[in-house]
Motif scaffolding. Structure first.
Motif, short mmCIF file in Angstrom:
data_model
loop_
_atom_site.label_atom_id
_atom_site.label_comp_id
_atom_site.label_asym_id
_atom_site.label_seq_id
_atom_site.Cartn_x
_atom_site.Cartn_y
_atom_site.Cartn_z
N ALA A 63 0.81 -1.23 0.00
CA ALA A 63 0.00 0.00 0.00
C ALA A 63 0.84 1.27 0.00
CB ALA A 63 -0.95 0.00 1.20
N VAL A 64 2.15 1.17 0.13
CA VAL A 64 3.01 2.36 0.05
C VAL A 64 2.81 3.05 -1.30
CG1 VAL A 64 5.40 3.19 0.01
CG2 VAL A 64 4.71 1.47 1.68
N TYR A 65 2.43 2.28 -2.33
CA TYR A 65 2.22 2.83 -3.67
C TYR A 65 1.13 3.90 -3.68
CZ TYR A 65 1.27 2.89 -8.73
OH TYR A 65 1.10 3.28 -10.04
N PHE A 66 0.20 3.84 -2.73
CA PHE A 66 -0.86 4.85 -2.66
C PHE A 66 -0.34 6.19 -2.12
CE2 PHE A 66 -3.35 0.89 -2.50
CZ PHE A 66 -4.25 1.15 -3.51
N VAL A 67 0.86 6.17 -1.55
CA VAL A 67 1.47 7.38 -1.00
C VAL A 67 2.64 7.85 -1.86
CG1 VAL A 67 2.57 8.41 1.03
CG2 VAL A 67 0.77 6.69 1.33
N TYR A 68 3.48 6.88 -2.27
CA TYR A 68 4.64 7.17 -3.11
C TYR A 68 4.39 6.59 -4.51
CZ TYR A 68 7.58 8.48 0.90
OH TYR A 68 8.12 9.10 2.01
N VAL A 91 -0.37 7.85 6.51
CA VAL A 91 -1.45 7.73 5.51
C VAL A 91 -1.50 6.29 4.99
CG1 VAL A 91 -2.29 8.50 3.27
CG2 VAL A 91 -1.30 10.16 4.86
N LYS A 92 -0.34 5.72 4.73
CA LYS A 92 -0.28 4.34 4.26
C LYS A 92 -0.92 3.39 5.25
CE LYS A 92 2.24 0.26 4.41
NZ LYS A 92 2.60 -0.57 5.57
N ASN A 93 -0.64 3.57 6.53
CA ASN A 93 -1.22 2.68 7.54
C ASN A 93 -2.74 2.79 7.59
OD1 ASN A 93 1.20 1.61 8.27
ND2 ASN A 93 1.33 2.59 10.27
N GLY A 94 -3.25 4.01 7.39
CA GLY A 94 -4.70 4.19 7.36
C GLY A 94 -5.33 3.48 6.17
N ILE A 95 -4.69 3.60 5.00
CA ILE A 95 -5.18 2.92 3.79
C ILE A 95 -5.10 1.41 3.96
CG2 ILE A 95 -4.68 2.51 1.35
CD1 ILE A 95 -3.78 5.44 1.16
N GLU A 96 -4.02 0.96 4.56
CA GLU A 96 -3.82 -0.47 4.78
C GLU A 96 -4.94 -1.05 5.64
OE1 GLU A 96 0.52 -2.39 4.92
OE2 GLU A 96 -0.12 -1.55 6.82
N SER A 97 -5.34 -0.30 6.64
CA SER A 97 -6.43 -0.74 7.51
C SER A 97 -7.74 -0.85 6.73
CB SER A 97 -6.58 0.23 8.68
OG SER A 97 -7.56 -0.21 9.58
N MET A 98 -7.95 0.07 5.79
CA MET A 98 -9.16 0.02 4.97
C MET A 98 -9.13 -1.19 4.04
SD MET A 98 -9.41 4.11 4.09
CE MET A 98 -10.92 4.02 3.13
N ILE A 99 -7.97 -1.49 3.46
CA ILE A 99 -7.86 -2.67 2.59
C ILE A 99 -8.12 -3.94 3.39
CG2 ILE A 99 -6.25 -4.03 1.21
CD1 ILE A 99 -4.87 -1.42 0.41
N LEU A 100 -7.59 -3.98 4.61
CA LEU A 100 -7.83 -5.13 5.47
C LEU A 100 -9.32 -5.32 5.71
CD1 LEU A 100 -6.82 -7.33 7.47
CD2 LEU A 100 -6.74 -5.55 9.21
N GLU A 101 -10.02 -4.24 6.03
CA GLU A 101 -11.46 -4.31 6.28
C GLU A 101 -12.21 -4.77 5.03
OE1 GLU A 101 -15.13 -1.43 7.84
OE2 GLU A 101 -13.08 -0.64 7.71
#
Length: 479
Positions: free
Chosen positions: A48-53, A267-277
């Motif tokens: 998910a780092v790709y969503f930030v970088y 931001v990546k960690n927040g997106i990662e949590s959404m993908i997990l959900e």
């Protein structure tokens, strides 16, 4: 049936942005040309780092080729430099294969998939390394590689066992391995569980930094140049020159820096949590065909390597663009990511020793997402918001436990490394605290508690814009 001439063809040359010209043994090329390895083309190295970088678009495919290359460079350097080690060409080939195949078991979004398995199956023990071993066996069997491996000089099954032992990695306290019990130093090349200094790390740090645009100081070529095998406490280990201690601190500082700036980006960690959900909500409604035509869910595909071979990062688009009404909830979460309606980062604080102890004791496993251990933290947030006149509940918050370190918790990994001096290259010593660099850190681990606000759907967005600042005040007071 392939002809002997085709099997014994010369090395194929790859052009790599990190290592330049990379020649690969024909057996490695044959393994690369399998569906199991080609799958890595569709697995982003940094998830998910790709969503930030936007530059973080590189995949585990090229990383694995880079690790195979560096594994070969290191073992060949030792073979040439120390003929008394009796490193054979067969040893070299096995080490390269282990480097090539060490990441075969990764799932969609890499380490994020492990979190998903832990949550969906309540299985905190499953790791991608286990799947790498199963996928390696599946690759060999389904592509009839055993005969080709034999024709290239490998002895089966002992050399397959050796390769799998290197993929898994060996801790110092483990019993003697079966593959090469007389050459334990070979087990520290691909997955070094003694101190974390291995070619896997050499490649991903250089490759990740390159694609993220982060400058680096660590020079892996210097490490390979100075590497020697010496006895440390009676056991042969890969050691380096005493003057290289600062270069190694640069290695671990770079690891910490990449985690701080990218892998644990807020931001990546927040997106990662959404993908997990989204994955959890989609789990029951994803059908993947495996061996014998049997269907598997997202969380059960790990039980069948034929099904798992078909599972990669594209499952994100599969959910996002699916017309299946059963995937509506999961689809909405991913649509929020696309439209940049992420969970809002509210604040963070350093975790106290009491918090860390609580998390370990409740869940028994360290994780970025610890719903049981952090439940009390959420309750405190909800109570604080209610006290401020805000209507919230536990589902409105995400609370993450984030860990960043030098790879060995609060320990200094350099203290586990053997060094030798120019005047006595045959004798290894471990550095004392006084001999280590004066510029080394005083702390090697940092744990953070981060809080995110999830209520950003269209119906509540206007309210949230005014209420969010009040929530942030509550969070800041509590943190």
């Amino acid at each position: 049936m392939e002809t002997d001439k085709a099997i014994m063809m010369t090395d194929k040359v790859f052009n790599d942005p990190i290592h330049g010209t990379v020649p690969l043994h024909p057996l490695l090329v044959r393994m690369i040309d399998t569906p199991q390895f080609q799958r890595l083309r569709y697995m982003k190295q940094l998830g998910a780092v790709y969503f930030v970088y936007p530059g973080a678009s590189h995949n585990r495919f090229e990383h694995s080729i880079g690790v195979a290359h560096l594994a070969g460079e290191l073992v060949k350097a030792l073979q040439t430099r120390q003929t008394n080690l009796d490193i054979t060409d067969k040893d070299v080939l096995c080490v390269q294969i282990a480097g090539l195949c060490h990441d075969l078991g990764h799932g969609p979004f890499s380490h994020q998939f492990e979190e998903f398995i832990h949550k969906a199956r309540s299985d905190s023990k499953w790791k991608h390394e286990e799947a790498s071993l199963e996928m390696f066996d599946h690759m060999v069997e389904s592509n009839d590689l055993e005969e080709i491996m034999k024709k290239h000089g490998l002895k089966l099954p002992i050399d397959v066992t050796f390769i799998k032992e290197m993929i898994k990695g060996r801790s110092p306290e483990d019993p003697l391995p079966v593959g090469r019990p007389d050459k334990l130093f070979l087990y520290d090349i691909v997955a070094n569980k003694r101190n974390g200094i291995d070619v896997d790390k050499f490649d991903y740090l250089a490759r990740d930094a390159h694609h993220l645009g982060i400058k680096t100081n660590f020079d892996h070529l210097r490490f390979i140049h100075f590497a020697r095998v010496c006895k440390v406490d009676g056991i042969q280990q890969i050691c380096t020159r005493d003057k290289e201690v600062n270069n190694l601190y640069d290695l671990f500082h770079l690891r910490y820096l990449l985690h701080q700036r990218a892998c644990q980006h807020k931001v990546k960690n927040g997106i990662e949590s959404m993908i997990l959900e989204a994955f959890v909500k989609a789990d029951q409604h994803i059908q993947i065909e495996g061996s014998g035509g049997k269907k598997f869910k997202l969380s059960t595909a790990i039980e069948d390597m034929e099904a798992y071979t078909k599972l990669n990062d594209h499952v994100y688009e599969q959910i996002l663009h699916s017309p299946n009404p059963q995937l509506v909830e999961a689809k909405k979460i991913l649509e929020r990511i696309v439209s940049r309606q992420h969970s809002r980062f509210l604040g963070e604080t350093k975790a106290t020793e009491a918090m860390i102890t609580e998390m370990k004791s409740v869940d028994g496993v360290e994780s970025h997402f610890l719903p049981k251990a952090l439940k009390r933290r959420k309750n405190e947030l909800v109570e604080a918001c209610h006290g401020a006149g805000l209507t919230t509940n536990n589902d409105d918050f995400d609370v993450h436990f984030v860990k960043m370190d030098y790879g060995m918790g609060d320990k200094d990994p350099i203290m586990k490394m053997g060094f030798y001096s120019k005047s006595d290259p045959e004798t290894a010593v471990t550095l004392t605290e006084d001999q280590a660099s004066m510029f080394k850190p005083t702390c090697f681990s940092e744990q953070l508690i981060r809080v995110y606000w999830k209520k950003i759907d269209e119906t509540t967005q206007k309210i949230d814009k005014t209420g969010l600042s009040e929530v942030q005040k509550c969070v800041s007071q509590l943190l």
